[in-house]
Design an enzyme around this catalytic site. Structure first.
Site, PDB file in Angstrom:
ATOM      1  N   HIS A  44      66.484  29.717  42.199  1.00 45.96           N
ATOM      2  CA  HIS A  44      67.968  29.850  42.374  1.00 45.96           C
ATOM      3  C   HIS A  44      68.435  29.151  41.045  1.00 45.96           C
ATOM      4  CE1 HIS A  44      72.084  29.474  43.874  1.00 45.96           C
ATOM      5  NE2 HIS A  44      72.171  28.520  42.971  1.00 45.96           N
ATOM      6  N   GLU A  45      67.985  27.983  40.656  1.00 48.14           N
ATOM      7  CA  GLU A  45      67.954  27.082  39.643  1.00 48.14           C
ATOM      8  C   GLU A  45      67.790  27.849  38.332  1.00 48.14           C
ATOM      9  OE1 GLU A  45      70.379  24.795  39.400  1.00 48.14           O
ATOM     10  OE2 GLU A  45      70.267  24.822  41.755  1.00 48.14           O
ATOM     11  N   HIS A  60      70.339  30.286  37.095  1.00 49.53           N
ATOM     12  CA  HIS A  60      71.300  30.100  36.374  1.00 49.53           C
ATOM     13  C   HIS A  60      71.108  30.560  34.683  1.00 49.53           C
ATOM     14  CE1 HIS A  60      74.222  28.717  39.077  1.00 49.53           C
ATOM     15  NE2 HIS A  60      73.346  27.904  39.554  1.00 49.53           N
ATOM     16  N   GLU A 119      77.042  31.565  42.046  1.00 44.85           N
ATOM     17  CA  GLU A 119      76.182  31.239  43.052  1.00 44.85           C
ATOM     18  C   GLU A 119      75.433  32.446  43.640  1.00 44.85           C
ATOM     19  OE1 GLU A 119      74.995  28.042  43.950  1.00 44.85           O
ATOM     20  OE2 GLU A 119      75.752  27.643  41.845  1.00 44.85           O
TER      21      GLU A 119
END
Length: 287
Positions: free
Chosen positions: A129-130, A133, A177
């Site tokens: 997930h990070e 970004h 997100e």
């Protein structure tokens, strides 16, 4: 852990959520946005956060928490992205975040309480997930949002940041997100793993996590979605989320489960994979 498919030639727009695209374009057109970036994201701010992090956290590597380091290495391979630094920070609040601005080396921070809450596959989904970004170049906007959250309680901003600008940035973060949950799914390649992370963040603890029922949580997500069927429910949901930095966990779980079952996801995995289920066939390889 199960082996994953590596996705070769993966680009951000292959998995970027449509809401993220629209929110990014809206943010760029806001009056005062460029001024806020120039004011808050100065080189001194970047250096301060880097020094603060490296002084108070543990840098993960081959000789430091190597099993967590390997989760990072494998996730970067899956997403076809350059490897950032990864730090573990002592903190009782389960969280992870990414810092990246002005083209410098980015880093990811994971709190110890989050590591204690998750299993290895779930932790790798969080890392994915990070990484999402970074893959989507969210860095500057995300850092601005984090600084605004800090500034709201500690720094006098005066006219630099209007309420409208802050509201739009929060809306962008929530949309971003959804994109990064997709990156988490591309890394784990199991929607239940990503949904389990969200469930544990909503109501888990090291003592309770083993007792949680994921199917019941997903039913809870369906019940939340059904609230939108009447005008009052839709209004209450909008009021509940407009000041949040993240969409509510049940909505994220529902969204990622639906994308996992979509033709877009299946096609992306099939066309970009060079390895699958440990078998080597033609251009596919093991890792």
């Amino acid at each position: 852990m199960e082996q994953q498919s590596i996705l070769t030639g993966l680009r951000a727009n292959h998995f970027r959520h449509p809401l993220d695209l629209r929110a990014t374009e809206s943010l760029k057109q806001l009056p005062g946005f460029d001024l806020a970036i120039r004011t808050l994201l100065r080189p001194t701010a970047e250096q301060f956060f880097y020094l603060e992090n490296i002084a108070t956290s543990v840098l993960v590597g081959p000789a430091q928490l190597p099993h967590i380091y390997q989760l990072l290495v494998d996730a970067c391979q899956v997403l076809d992205i350059e490897q950032p630094q990864l730090y573990v920070k002592q903190n009782p609040v389960p969280n992870a975040y990414t810092f990246a601005m002005r083209g410098k080396q980015p880093f990811i921070v994971v709190h110890t309480s989050l590591i204690e809450l998750l299993n290895d596959r779930e932790l790798q989904a969080v890392i994915g997930h990070e990484l999402g970004h970074l893959k989507c170049d969210h860095g500057v906007y995300l850092t601005l949002a984090n600084l605004l959250a800090l500034a709201a309680s500690q720094l006098p901003l005066g006219p630099v940041v209007t309420q409208n600008l802050q509201s739009q940035i929060l809306k962008w973060v929530r949309c971003a997100e959804f994109t990064c949950d997709r990156a988490a799914l591309l890394v784990s390649q199991n929607s239940r793993t990503v949904a389990s992370v969200l469930m544990k963040l909503a109501g888990g603890s090291p003592n309770l996590s083993a007792q949680l029922n994921l199917d019941a949580f997903l039913e809870q997500a369906n019940a939340y979605e059904n609230l939108s069927q009447d005008q009052l429910g839709a209004l209450l949901k909008e009021m509940r989320t407009q000041e949040l930095t993240h969409p509510v966990p049940v909505l994220r779980a529902k969204e990622i489960t639906q994308w996992h079952g979509s033709q877009d996801y299946q096609k992306l995995l099939q066309t970009r994979s060079i390895h699958y289920n440990g078998e080597t066939t033609g251009g596919w390889r093991n890792w």
